[in-house]
Design a protein around this motif. Structure first.
Motif, PDB file in Angstrom:
ATOM      1  N   SER A  59      -3.351  12.035  -0.102  1.00 37.80           N
ATOM      2  CA  SER A  59      -4.675  12.561  -0.425  1.00 37.80           C
ATOM      3  C   SER A  59      -5.662  11.996   0.585  1.00 37.80           C
ATOM      4  N   GLU A  60      -6.855  12.543   0.542  1.00 37.02           N
ATOM      5  CA  GLU A  60      -7.936  12.057   1.411  1.00 37.02           C
ATOM      6  C   GLU A  60      -8.165  10.564   1.162  1.00 37.02           C
ATOM      7  N   GLU A  61      -8.026  10.189  -0.115  1.00 39.63           N
ATOM      8  CA  GLU A  61      -8.235   8.790  -0.504  1.00 39.63           C
ATOM      9  C   GLU A  61      -7.236   7.852   0.180  1.00 39.63           C
ATOM     10  N   VAL A  62      -6.012   8.311   0.283  1.00 40.51           N
ATOM     11  CA  VAL A  62      -4.980   7.495   0.928  1.00 40.51           C
ATOM     12  C   VAL A  62      -5.382   7.204   2.379  1.00 40.51           C
ATOM     13  N   PHE A  63      -5.847   8.247   3.070  1.00 37.78           N
ATOM     14  CA  PHE A  63      -6.231   8.053   4.471  1.00 37.78           C
ATOM     15  C   PHE A  63      -7.441   7.128   4.596  1.00 37.78           C
ATOM     16  N   PHE A  66       8.633  -8.939  23.715  1.00 34.99           N
ATOM     17  CA  PHE A  66       7.985  -8.025  22.782  1.00 34.99           C
ATOM     18  C   PHE A  66       8.766  -6.713  22.710  1.00 34.99           C
ATOM     19  N   ASP A  67       9.011  -6.257  21.496  1.00 36.85           N
ATOM     20  CA  ASP A  67       9.739  -5.015  21.290  1.00 36.85           C
ATOM     21  C   ASP A  67       8.825  -4.028  20.547  1.00 36.85           C
ATOM     22  N   PRO A  68       8.260  -3.037  21.264  1.00 33.30           N
ATOM     23  CA  PRO A  68       7.242  -2.160  20.678  1.00 33.30           C
ATOM     24  C   PRO A  68       7.707  -1.429  19.415  1.00 33.30           C
ATOM     25  N   GLY A  69       8.907  -0.838  19.466  1.00 37.50           N
ATOM     26  CA  GLY A  69       9.372  -0.064  18.319  1.00 37.50           C
ATOM     27  C   GLY A  69       9.523  -0.937  17.086  1.00 37.50           C
ATOM     28  N   ARG A  70      10.122  -2.088  17.302  1.00 44.62           N
ATOM     29  CA  ARG A  70      10.364  -3.003  16.195  1.00 44.62           C
ATOM     30  C   ARG A  70       9.042  -3.554  15.656  1.00 44.62           C
ATOM     31  N   TYR A  71       8.133  -3.856  16.594  1.00 41.66           N
ATOM     32  CA  TYR A  71       6.845  -4.395  16.171  1.00 41.66           C
ATOM     33  C   TYR A  71       6.098  -3.390  15.302  1.00 41.66           C
ATOM     34  N   ALA A  72       6.113  -2.118  15.743  1.00 43.37           N
ATOM     35  CA  ALA A  72       5.419  -1.069  14.977  1.00 43.37           C
ATOM     36  C   ALA A  72       6.016  -0.959  13.576  1.00 43.37           C
ATOM     37  N   GLU A  73       7.340  -0.990  13.502  1.00 45.54           N
ATOM     38  CA  GLU A  73       7.992  -0.886  12.196  1.00 45.54           C
ATOM     39  C   GLU A  73       7.666  -2.090  11.311  1.00 45.54           C
ATOM     40  N   GLU A  74       7.717  -3.265  11.912  1.00 48.55           N
ATOM     41  CA  GLU A  74       7.424  -4.474  11.133  1.00 48.55           C
ATOM     42  C   GLU A  74       5.974  -4.486  10.669  1.00 48.55           C
ATOM     43  N   PHE A  75       5.112  -3.984  11.543  1.00 49.31           N
ATOM     44  CA  PHE A  75       3.681  -3.998  11.238  1.00 49.31           C
ATOM     45  C   PHE A  75       3.398  -3.238   9.949  1.00 49.31           C
ATOM     46  N   ILE A  76       4.061  -2.113   9.783  1.00 49.36           N
ATOM     47  CA  ILE A  76       3.797  -1.361   8.562  1.00 49.36           C
ATOM     48  C   ILE A  76       4.873  -1.578   7.493  1.00 49.36           C
ATOM     49  N   GLY A  77       5.638  -2.659   7.686  1.00 53.70           N
ATOM     50  CA  GLY A  77       6.581  -3.052   6.641  1.00 53.70           C
ATOM     51  C   GLY A  77       7.794  -2.152   6.508  1.00 53.70           C
ATOM     52  N   LEU A  78       8.197  -1.490   7.592  1.00 52.35           N
ATOM     53  CA  LEU A  78       9.366  -0.617   7.524  1.00 52.35           C
ATOM     54  C   LEU A  78      10.667  -1.327   7.889  1.00 52.35           C
ATOM     55  N   ALA A  79      10.529  -2.363   8.713  1.00 52.35           N
ATOM     56  CA  ALA A  79      11.758  -3.008   9.215  1.00 52.35           C
ATOM     57  C   ALA A  79      12.409  -3.889   8.165  1.00 52.35           C
ATOM     58  N   PHE A  90       0.835  -1.197   0.000  1.00 54.50           N
ATOM     59  CA  PHE A  90       0.000   0.000   0.000  1.00 54.50           C
ATOM     60  C   PHE A  90       0.873   1.251   0.000  1.00 54.50           C
ATOM     61  N   PHE A  91       1.833   1.265   0.927  1.00 54.14           N
ATOM     62  CA  PHE A  91       2.697   2.442   1.022  1.00 54.14           C
ATOM     63  C   PHE A  91       3.642   2.547  -0.176  1.00 54.14           C
ATOM     64  N   GLY A  92       3.948   1.414  -0.750  1.00 57.31           N
ATOM     65  CA  GLY A  92       4.853   1.421  -1.899  1.00 57.31           C
ATOM     66  C   GLY A  92       4.216   1.989  -3.155  1.00 57.31           C
ATOM     67  N   LYS A  93       2.930   1.797  -3.278  1.00 57.40           N
ATOM     68  CA  LYS A  93       2.241   2.188  -4.518  1.00 57.40           C
ATOM     69  C   LYS A  93       1.880   3.663  -4.571  1.00 57.40           C
ATOM     70  N   LYS A  94       1.325   4.141  -3.469  1.00 59.63           N
ATOM     71  CA  LYS A  94       0.824   5.519  -3.482  1.00 59.63           C
ATOM     72  C   LYS A  94       1.967   6.496  -3.261  1.00 59.63           C
ATOM     73  N   GLU A 114       5.487   8.338   2.033  1.00 60.34           N
ATOM     74  CA  GLU A 114       6.626   7.777   2.754  1.00 60.34           C
ATOM     75  C   GLU A 114       6.830   8.482   4.099  1.00 60.34           C
ATOM     76  N   GLU A 115       6.653   9.811   4.097  1.00 61.88           N
ATOM     77  CA  GLU A 115       6.791  10.544   5.362  1.00 61.88           C
ATOM     78  C   GLU A 115       5.658  10.180   6.313  1.00 61.88           C
ATOM     79  N   ALA A 116       4.482  10.025   5.744  1.00 61.54           N
ATOM     80  CA  ALA A 116       3.317   9.644   6.560  1.00 61.54           C
ATOM     81  C   ALA A 116       3.551   8.276   7.210  1.00 61.54           C
ATOM     82  N   ARG A 117       4.193   7.426   6.458  1.00 60.98           N
ATOM     83  CA  ARG A 117       4.443   6.076   6.942  1.00 60.98           C
ATOM     84  C   ARG A 117       5.377   6.089   8.163  1.00 60.98           C
ATOM     85  N   ILE A 118       6.370   6.948   8.090  1.00 63.93           N
ATOM     86  CA  ILE A 118       7.305   7.046   9.216  1.00 63.93           C
ATOM     87  C   ILE A 118       6.592   7.627  10.439  1.00 63.93           C
TER      88      ILE A 118
END
Ligand SMILES: Nc1nc2c(ncn2[C@@H]2O[C@H](COP(=O)(O)OP(=O)(O)OP(=O)(O)O)[C@@H](O)[C@H]2O)c(=O)[nH]1
Ligand SMILES: [Mg+2]
Length: 293
Positions: A19-23, A280-293, A11-15, A60-64
């Motif tokens: 825009s409002e649509e992204v949200f 459990f590692d919160p920071g890592r989990y959050a990153e992995e969850f949205i495919g950043l890690a 999702f983040f890779g494509k857009k 990409e900035e929104a993703r971070i």
């Protein structure tokens, strides 16, 4: 990680442009990922607000920013350490509904604390509901070389715990890990059972750290959250262990546990082997969850 975070990654890779649509699409995706409709809506609104304030220009900035918001949610639930204090004996009670992974987790914890934290665990078969449950724990005990305190099927769980505490006092160990029955408790039955166990611990285990961990099955999605709500109201668990995270888990439930219920996730279990448990590692989990890690 799992296929849901691949979806988010995609999702983040494509857009490109925000825009409002992204949200809107993101909200839908989060609901699909077990965030819950309300949680997903609140999070995207917050993301929108922060993106505006911080003048985020693209997806990409929104993703971070999203990754930051997600790890804030997880950290809000408080401590993510196990709650054990060094040098102090402890008793961990594993709670949860049928089949979520309590008995397996009891064995994993015994192995982990013994090898990594130099504890001397005792497994307590406080699931006296099924004979097979007692045998299952005994098999783990034999394999691991860990003592198992057990009574007959149909016995009183509090009495098993009483004996396990006695064994600890007699020098048999310094960490009791108690398995409990997984039948779907009504709230009042759960409270009554725990009251009795509480009394035993208060009178016999002075000086012990007493922790209640709720085991949830990651593959059950929002159902796990509903269980956590019931258990929270009945017994206020100190933390959650999320089992079966290796399967088809979508993972958003963790954010609701932390954000809506304030229960920290302590461990993730990712398989049936004893070593398949990790803090459990919160920071890592959050990153992995949205495919950043
Ligand atoms: N893939 C996977 N399987 C798991 C995990 N944890 C437990 N299991 C499996 O899930 C099944 C149920 O696990 P148990 O530990 O018996 O669950 P329980 O909560 O004690 O079940 P009851 O005592 O019947 O309430 C078993 O087949 C386990 O091997 C995990 O992290 N990953
Ligand atoms: Mg069991």
């Amino acid at each position: 990680m799992n296929s849901f975070s691949d979806k988010l990654k995609n999702f983040f890779g494509k857009k490109k442009n925000l825009s409002e649509e992204v949200f809107d699409d993101l909200t839908d995706l989060l609901v699909e990922g077990d965030f819950g409709a309300e949680g997903a809506y609140i999070l995207t609104e917050k993301l929108k607000e922060v993106c505006k304030r911080e003048k985020a220009g693209d997806v990409e900035e929104a993703r971070i920013i999203l990754s930051r918001l997600l790890s804030e949610i997880l950290r809000k639930a408080g401590t993510v350490n196990s709650g054990l204090e060094s040098g102090k004996p402890a008793l961990i009670l594993l709670l949860g509904v049928n089949g979520v992974g309590k008995t397996t987790t009891a064995a994993k914890l015994a192995d982990r604390y013994r090898t990594l934290e130099d504890r001397r665990p005792i497994l307590a078969a406080a699931d006296t509901f099924r004979a097979a449950a007692i045998d299952q724990l005994k098999v783990h005990g034999e394999r691991l070389g860990v003592r198992v305190v057990a009574h007959q099927q149909g016995g009183d769980p509090a009495a098993v715990i009483f004996d396990a505490i006695k064994a600890a006092h007699a020098g048999g160990g310094d960490l009791i890990i108690a398995d409990t029955a997984g039948r779907m408790h009504t709230k009042s039955a759960l409270v009554e059972e725990l009251k009795k166990i509480n009394r035993v611990i208060e009178s016999q285990a002075k000086g012990f750290t007493f922790l209640k961990y709720l085991v949830l099955d990651a593959t059950t999605g929002r159902n796990a959250f509903v269980q956590a709500e019931i258990f929270k109201e009945a017994v206020s668990p100190d933390g959650v262990i999320l089992a079966k995270y290796d399967s088809s888990a979508r993972g958003g439930t963790i954010f609701s546990l932390a954000g809506d219920l304030g229960i920290p996730v302590l461990y993730l279990c990712t398989g049936e082997k004893y070593a398949d448990i990790s803090p459990f590692d919160p920071g890592r989990y959050a990153e992995e969850f949205i495919g950043l890690a």
